[in-house]
Design an enzyme around this catalytic site. Structure first.
Site, PDB file in Angstrom:
ATOM      1  N   PRO A  82       0.836  -1.204   0.000  1.00 52.00           N
ATOM      2  CA  PRO A  82       0.000   0.000   0.000  1.00 52.00           C
ATOM      3  C   PRO A  82       0.870   1.254   0.000  1.00 52.00           C
ATOM      4  CG  PRO A  82      -0.904  -1.610   1.497  1.00 52.00           C
ATOM      5  CD  PRO A  82       0.402  -2.173   1.016  1.00 52.00           C
ATOM      6  N   CYS A  83       0.539   2.189  -0.896  1.00 53.77           N
ATOM      7  CA  CYS A  83       1.456   3.290  -1.182  1.00 53.77           C
ATOM      8  C   CYS A  83       0.892   4.651  -0.820  1.00 53.77           C
ATOM      9  CB  CYS A  83       1.826   3.278  -2.667  1.00 53.77           C
ATOM     10  SG  CYS A  83       0.388   3.358  -3.776  1.00 53.77           S
ATOM     11  N   GLN A  84      -0.218   4.705  -0.062  1.00 55.64           N
ATOM     12  CA  GLN A  84      -0.812   6.007   0.221  1.00 55.64           C
ATOM     13  C   GLN A  84       0.150   6.924   0.965  1.00 55.64           C
ATOM     14  OE1 GLN A  84      -2.273   3.103   0.556  1.00 55.64           O
ATOM     15  NE2 GLN A  84      -4.359   3.179  -0.259  1.00 55.64           N
TER      16      GLN A  84
END
Length: 345
Positions: A82-84
């Site tokens: 996850p890259c948020q």
């Protein structure tokens, strides 16, 4: 053909798995925490073992044993943590590192590599991760494990250069324990919005739930949408009386919102707000509506019948689509890795 196997960590709705399967890999297992994404993944990839849990709670050694594998036997370990925490909005202050627990999940990927020792690895993410100290550390640990990492193994690609009908920059990292992995060759021409979605039947009458969900907007917003010029028009083309107050206060901010896509160009980046014209250039080139979820999925290069759960409504499905990896981009990465693996025989 030899049986080439893969595992998809952080598998989401299945974009990476879909692309790897199209390339010729047999995806043995996926890991996903969010239940709605897991439901979508399971529906589309029924023969893949889905581990619905926080990856931090899982033992890669136990998973390897359950799959009947030994260290070094897996062909490819792939994933997109996850890259948020690294998103452009979060890093607009020019700092690529943000205090977000999700940023450290790249080390979970490395933890699994250390146990499985796959022949190849592939890590995909937003561009900001490439310059972060975490990625530098992860690469150093992989080199210590014997992975060969050259200048082209870590790069930033615009997926539209590879025939994807969408402008989207991504970091892609590949490595092998047995030499260099090539990168795919760019496409000779861009694939346009028209080529991707113009063939669809009229929205609302297709029988496809993703294409038929109606818009629900105020009369003023519908009027504003109708006045945006067809085929690439922007909100700045509207008479001032139709500008929203926030646009009057900041006329140069977020200029793409309430803009139309152009038939003969690629689309903008498909995000989790792709069904909402207030979130970007997500109006249909001709019709007075935002693009449908099916159109968004096609611009992401999902198969035309790929299932996305609507159990939690339109916003949740749009988020899954926008967060997904475009399968055809992954297919092309997978094919060069497969070619590399075949050269070892």
């Amino acid at each position: 053909m030899k049986n080439y196997t893969a595992i998809d960590l952080f598998c989401g709705a299945g974009g990476l798995t879909c692309g790897l399967e199209q390339a010729g890999f047999r995806v043995l297992a996926g890991v996903e925490l969010l239940d709605i994404a897991a439901e979508t993944y399971r529906h589309n990839h029924k023969r893949t073992l889905l581990l619905e849990d926080d990856i931090c709670n899982l033992s890669p050694a136990e998973v390897m044993s359950a799959l009947g594998l030994k260290p070094g036997e897996l062909s490819l370990l792939a994933g997109c943590p996850p890259c948020q925490g690294f998103s452009s909005l979060r890093t607009r202050n020019k700092k690529s590192s943000v205090d977000d627990r999700r940023n450290d999940l790249v080390f979970e990927f490395v933890r699994w590599v250390k146990v499985f020792l796959p022949k190849c690895v592939m890590l995909e993410n937003v561009p900001a991760l490439a310059k972060d100290i975490r990625m530098t550390s992860a690469i150093a640990q992989l080199e210590d494990l014997g992975y060969r990492i050259g200048d082209s193994n870590l790069r930033i690609d615009d997926i539209s250069d590879y025939g994807i009908p969408q402008r989207r920059k991504r970091m892609i990292f590949t490595a092998s324990r047995f030499g260099a992995v090539e990168q795919p060759k760019p496409a000779e021409a861009k694939t346009t919005v028209k080529e991707a979605i113009a063939w669809l039947p009229k929205a609302g009458y297709s029988g496809d739930p993703l294409h038929d969900l109606p818009d629900n907007r105020s009369e003023k917003v519908n009027k504003m949408i109708s006045l945006v010029p067809k085929d690439g028009g922007s909100r700045s083309d509207l008479p001032l009386e139709y500008w929203l107050e926030c646009h009057k206060r900041y006329p140069n901010g977020f200029r793409d919102v309430y803009g139309r896509m152009s038939w003969n160009d690629v689309s903008p980046t498909i995000t989790g707000g792709c069904h909402n014209p207030s979130k970007g250039r997500f109006l249909h080139p001709e019709e007075n509506r935002a693009i449908t979820l099916r159109e968004a999925a096609l611009l992401q290069t999902f198969p035309k019948d790929y299932y996305f759960s609507l159990r939690r409504g339109k916003d949740s499905a749009a988020l899954m689509i926008g967060n997904a990896l475009p399968p055809d981009f992954i297919r092309q990465q997978g094919e060069v890795i497969l070619k590399h693996l075949e050269s070892l025989n």
